[in-house]
Design a protein around this motif. Structure first.
Motif, PDB file in Angstrom:
ATOM      1  N   ARG A 142     -10.119   8.217  -3.083  1.00  0.00           N
ATOM      2  CA  ARG A 142      -8.896   8.361  -2.568  1.00  0.00           C
ATOM      3  C   ARG A 142      -8.640   8.159  -0.955  1.00  0.00           C
ATOM      4  N   HIS A 158      -5.289  -2.523   0.717  1.00  0.00           N
ATOM      5  CA  HIS A 158      -5.053  -1.846   1.837  1.00  0.00           C
ATOM      6  C   HIS A 158      -5.815  -2.843   2.929  1.00  0.00           C
ATOM      7  N   PRO A 215       0.840  -1.322  -0.005  1.00  0.00           N
ATOM      8  CA  PRO A 215       0.167   0.121  -0.077  1.00  0.00           C
ATOM      9  C   PRO A 215       0.811   1.405   0.269  1.00  0.00           C
ATOM     10  N   ASP A 216       0.167   2.097  -0.786  1.00  0.00           N
ATOM     11  CA  ASP A 216       0.990   3.493  -0.792  1.00  0.00           C
ATOM     12  C   ASP A 216       2.220   3.751  -1.898  1.00  0.00           C
ATOM     13  N   ALA A 217       2.408   2.454  -2.368  1.00  0.00           N
ATOM     14  CA  ALA A 217       3.888   2.634  -3.277  1.00  0.00           C
ATOM     15  C   ALA A 217       3.419   3.422  -4.474  1.00  0.00           C
ATOM     16  N   GLY A 218       2.361   3.679  -4.935  1.00  0.00           N
ATOM     17  CA  GLY A 218       1.709   4.444  -6.116  1.00  0.00           C
ATOM     18  C   GLY A 218       0.805   3.380  -7.203  1.00  0.00           C
ATOM     19  N   LYS A 219       0.405   2.296  -6.865  1.00  0.00           N
ATOM     20  CA  LYS A 219      -0.222   1.426  -7.690  1.00  0.00           C
ATOM     21  C   LYS A 219      -1.591   2.319  -8.150  1.00  0.00           C
ATOM     22  N   THR A 220      -2.252   2.966  -7.468  1.00  0.00           N
ATOM     23  CA  THR A 220      -3.360   3.624  -7.980  1.00  0.00           C
ATOM     24  C   THR A 220      -3.186   4.633  -8.871  1.00  0.00           C
ATOM     25  N   THR A 221      -1.948   5.454  -8.634  1.00  0.00           N
ATOM     26  CA  THR A 221      -1.598   6.583  -9.379  1.00  0.00           C
ATOM     27  C   THR A 221      -1.043   6.244 -10.537  1.00  0.00           C
ATOM     28  N   SER A 279       8.378   8.557 -11.724  1.00  0.00           N
ATOM     29  CA  SER A 279       7.317   9.292 -10.592  1.00  0.00           C
ATOM     30  C   SER A 279       6.376   9.307 -11.228  1.00  0.00           C
ATOM     31  N   ALA A 280       5.372   8.574 -10.752  1.00  0.00           N
ATOM     32  CA  ALA A 280       3.822   8.275 -11.287  1.00  0.00           C
ATOM     33  C   ALA A 280       3.060   9.522 -11.061  1.00  0.00           C
ATOM     34  N   LEU A 281       3.551  10.172  -9.818  1.00  0.00           N
ATOM     35  CA  LEU A 281       2.733  11.548  -9.488  1.00  0.00           C
ATOM     36  C   LEU A 281       2.936  12.449 -10.612  1.00  0.00           C
ATOM     37  N   ASP A 306      10.699  11.625  -7.660  1.00  0.00           N
ATOM     38  CA  ASP A 306      10.775  13.036  -7.517  1.00  0.00           C
ATOM     39  C   ASP A 306      10.786  13.482  -5.848  1.00  0.00           C
ATOM     40  N   ARG A 307      11.010  12.262  -5.038  1.00  0.00           N
ATOM     41  CA  ARG A 307      11.314  12.519  -3.548  1.00  0.00           C
ATOM     42  C   ARG A 307      12.634  12.060  -3.292  1.00  0.00           C
ATOM     43  N   ASN A 356       9.393   3.791  -8.013  1.00  0.00           N
ATOM     44  CA  ASN A 356       8.492   5.051  -8.216  1.00  0.00           C
ATOM     45  C   ASN A 356       9.161   6.320  -7.200  1.00  0.00           C
ATOM     46  N   LYS A 357       8.262   7.083  -7.319  1.00  0.00           N
ATOM     47  CA  LYS A 357       8.575   8.338  -6.246  1.00  0.00           C
ATOM     48  C   LYS A 357       9.973   8.968  -6.448  1.00  0.00           C
TER      49      LYS A 357
HETATM   50  P1  G4P Z   1      -1.365   2.551  -3.694  1.00  0.00           P
HETATM   51  O1  G4P Z   1      -2.450   2.634  -4.666  1.00  0.00           O
HETATM   52  O2  G4P Z   1      -0.266   2.007  -3.936  1.00  0.00           O
HETATM   53  O3  G4P Z   1      -1.861   2.450  -2.173  1.00  0.00           O
HETATM   54  O4  G4P Z   1      -0.814   4.358  -3.716  1.00  0.00           O
HETATM   55  P2  G4P Z   1      -1.406   5.378  -4.496  1.00  0.00           P
HETATM   56  O5  G4P Z   1      -1.325   5.585  -5.858  1.00  0.00           O
HETATM   57  O6  G4P Z   1      -2.846   5.778  -3.841  1.00  0.00           O
HETATM   58  O7  G4P Z   1      -0.264   6.734  -3.816  1.00  0.00           O
HETATM   59  C1  G4P Z   1      -0.042   6.628  -2.440  1.00  0.00           C
HETATM   60  C2  G4P Z   1       0.416   7.997  -2.047  1.00  0.00           C
HETATM   61  O8  G4P Z   1       1.507   8.346  -2.548  1.00  0.00           O
HETATM   62  C3  G4P Z   1      -0.625   9.215  -2.798  1.00  0.00           C
HETATM   63  O9  G4P Z   1      -0.373  10.317  -1.675  1.00  0.00           O
HETATM   64  C4  G4P Z   1       0.111   9.500  -3.858  1.00  0.00           C
HETATM   65  O10 G4P Z   1      -0.390  11.063  -4.194  1.00  0.00           O
HETATM   66  C5  G4P Z   1       1.489   9.176  -3.675  1.00  0.00           C
HETATM   67  N1  G4P Z   1       2.283   9.078  -4.917  1.00  0.00           N
HETATM   68  C6  G4P Z   1       2.101   8.026  -5.770  1.00  0.00           C
HETATM   69  N2  G4P Z   1       3.002   8.218  -6.815  1.00  0.00           N
HETATM   70  C7  G4P Z   1       4.025   9.088  -6.368  1.00  0.00           C
HETATM   71  C8  G4P Z   1       5.050   9.818  -6.831  1.00  0.00           C
HETATM   72  O11 G4P Z   1       5.744   9.373  -7.918  1.00  0.00           O
HETATM   73  N3  G4P Z   1       5.655  10.767  -6.232  1.00  0.00           N
HETATM   74  C9  G4P Z   1       5.247  11.192  -5.003  1.00  0.00           C
HETATM   75  N4  G4P Z   1       6.037  12.206  -4.545  1.00  0.00           N
HETATM   76  N5  G4P Z   1       4.186  10.957  -4.704  1.00  0.00           N
HETATM   77  C10 G4P Z   1       3.311   9.722  -5.065  1.00  0.00           C
HETATM   78  P3  G4P Z   1      -1.471  10.559  -0.671  1.00  0.00           P
HETATM   79  O12 G4P Z   1      -1.165  11.925  -0.066  1.00  0.00           O
HETATM   80  O13 G4P Z   1      -1.798   9.287   0.226  1.00  0.00           O
HETATM   81  O14 G4P Z   1      -2.725  10.544  -1.565  1.00  0.00           O
HETATM   82  P4  G4P Z   1      -3.282  12.064  -2.242  1.00  0.00           P
HETATM   83  O15 G4P Z   1      -4.237  12.417  -0.922  1.00  0.00           O
HETATM   84  O16 G4P Z   1      -2.297  12.691  -2.725  1.00  0.00           O
HETATM   85  O17 G4P Z   1      -4.079  11.435  -3.402  1.00  0.00           O
END
Ligand code: G4P
Length: 527
Positions: free
Chosen positions: A51, A94, A24-30, A259-261, A147-148, A144-145
């Protein structure tokens, strides 16, 4: 209308059916949203799921259920890209993590592993990975991520190789990270992709034969660029070759950074993935033979049954992976377990935001059959005279247990009926204590118990008492070696649905203690 064998071959060769495995939270949904955007299925990000589902308290599962209208449709998402038809199967992760998540992996041809660059391999990823490994399916990795602030890329590669036992082949390499994430050095496409190109229409810089970009210092950050070149040199020295045969067997994983976001790297990932991901492959039967996807007769198996929690619509949907041939609305099939004929008229195929009534589907696709109780998990269905019985789905060892009994002892009948039917759906597993025959339920996630309790009351009018037993390690033991005296307060002796004995150990300490006391006894874990 039946399609010709040539049309079938064409349609099947276009299918790419996969699931995303991640913690969870690795970015699957994004990432899923980005993929759907590329497929033109959704117009804006943020539409796949409610969300913040990670914030649900455990008791808030009703809320998850209210969103189920959405989550049913997002169970399978289908879209077209680059001449391919892509089916993404959702792996709930989750509070709704369950055996269904595992079983979904039995219905895909490849998997995409998404890793949080700051966290590396996390427990849920490892568990899901093991199932993909067992099946020997190709696994593609997206880190992923970036950008952080993330971990060093080499460190991440080592971790994947060491903890998962799979060779890595970096398809690209990050240039910096966090605020200084400037792009990736794309080894595979021989270019540098920039996160912030000076000219937005020119996001790529070609790499020459020397592996360098032309011109003086074309990359904004000198230090980052040098680090990347050093990293590339190191991985080149390690000498891992891109090996399609190894990828196909699940022995090597191509790795991508992004970076999926910020939607960086996902498209390159998708396009490269589509080049190497397999079309539907033959599916094993119980007798060891395999059913070819291009076989003219239709066949498939049920890998998941989802009940509707709304008491007004108590239908269930049985999810079927088509393994061969073509599905045609209204066709008659045989249900292998009973040998009885069934007509498939009420069927749905899954698009991201609509449930469209499907006319045809072929091997590789998933169809949802409205079910009034005919199907069980693992059931095979087929057309033609030759019976098809697919390999049994593995049972996954639960980690959480509760003792369950009927509140009203006069209502044993509905209690038993409810338990039998809900266990068939496969969300919880049933055990009985070896001597007293008490009912014990095991599940992979806590939510399953709450759903069970609610449904027992609502659908079977049976109020249940649940006594939590906490988390346990389940280990099977050979009947010949079993001595009931081995049971103690730290290791409950129970039997599973087949009557096979197993111990539920309190913790690792209890298991070790047992092993020391009975060194000759063989304890086995199932998946
Ligand atoms: P999941 O389905 O694997 O559980 O993950 P999800 O895509 O919901 O992403 C979990 C959190 O990580 C989200 O933030 C999302 O915006 C963030 N995220 C996903 N990809 C990236 C990325 O490449 N870079 C960064 N910096 N963040 C990323 P959140 O605050 O939990 O949700 P939200 O309120 O922003 O939607």
């Amino acid at each position: 209308m039946m399609i010709t064998s040539k049309e079938l071959a064409q349609a099947v060769s276009k299918r790419r059916t996969f699931a995303i495995i991640s913690h969870p939270d690795a970015g699957k949904t994004t990432i899923t949203e980005q993929l759907l955007l590329f497929g033109g299925v959704v117009r804006e990000a943020g539409t796949v799921k409610g969300r913040g589902s990670s914030n649900f308290a455990k008791s808030d599962w009703m809320e998850i259920e209210q969103k189920r209208g959405i989550s049913v449709t997002s169970s399978v998402m289908q879209f077209d890209y680059d001449g391919k038809r892509i089916n993404i199967l959702d792996t709930p992760g989750h509070e709704d993590f369950s055996e269904d998540t595992y079983r979904t992996l039995m219905a895909v041809d490849s998997a995409v592993m998404v890793i949080d660059g700051a966290k590396g391999i996390e427990p849920q990823t490892r568990k899901l990975f093991q199932i993909c490994k067992m099946r020997g399916i190709p696994i593609f990795t997206f880190i992923n991520k970036f950008d952080r602030d993330a971990r060093e890329p080499l460190d991440l590669m080592n971790e994947i190789e060491e903890t998962l036992g799979i060779e890595t082949y970096p398809m690209d390499w990050p240039i910096g990270m966090g605020r200084q994430f400037l792009g990736v050095y794309d080894r595979f496409n021989k270019r540098v992709a920039l996160t912030h190109p000076a000219d937005p229409d020119q996001p790529y810089l070609p790499l020459g034969d020397d592996g360098m970009v032309a011109g003086d210092n074309p990359i904004a950050g000198e230090g980052e660029w040098q680090d990347t070149l050093d990293g590339i040199e190191l991985i080149e020295m390690a000498g891992t070759e891109f090996d399609e045969a190894k990828i196909a067997a699940g022995d090597q994983t191509p790795v991508f950074f992004g970076s999926a976001l910020t939607n960086f790297g996902v498209k390159t990932f998708l396009e490269t993935y589509l080049k190497f991901a397999p079309a539907p492959s033959p599916h094993k039967q119980d007798d060891g033979t395999a059913v070819e996807p291009l076989a003219p007769e239709f066949s498939g198996f049920v890998f998941k049954i989802q009940a509707n929690m709304n008491p007004k619509h108590r239908d269930r949907i049985a999810f079927v992976r088509i393994c061969s041939g073509e599905f045609i609305r209204g066709m008659d099939v045989t249900l292998e377990r009973t040998g009885k004929p069934l007509r498939l008229s009420n069927v749905t195929e899954f698009m991201a935001n609509t449930r469209e009534n499907v006319e045809t589907a072929v091997a590789g696709d998933i169809i949802g059959l409205y079910d009034t109780g005919n199907f069980q998990i693992g059931d095979s269905i087929y057309t033609g005279k030759q019976a098809v019985k697919f390999e049994k789905l593995p049972q996954f060892t639960p980690e959480l247990f509760v003792r369950v009994s009927a509140k009203n002892v006069m209502k044993q009948k509905s209690f038993h009926k409810g338990i039998t039917q809900l266990v068939q759906e496969g969300a919880v597993q049933l055990y009985q204590s070896y001597t007293t025959n008490d009912y014990i339920l095991g599940a992979v996630g806590q939510l399953q118990f709450e759903v069970f309790k609610f449904r027992m009351q609502n659908e079977y009018n049976s109020e249940v008492i649940m006594e939590p037993l906490g988390s346990k390690t389940a280990r099977w033991i050979d009947l010949e070696q079993l001595d009931p005296k081995m049971a103690s307060s730290r290791n409950m002796l129970v039997k599973d649905r087949n009557g096979d004995p197993l111990f539920l150990f309190e913790n690792q300490f209890a298991e070790n203690w047992f092993k020391q006391k009975y060194p000759d006894v063989k304890l086995t874990a199932k998946l």
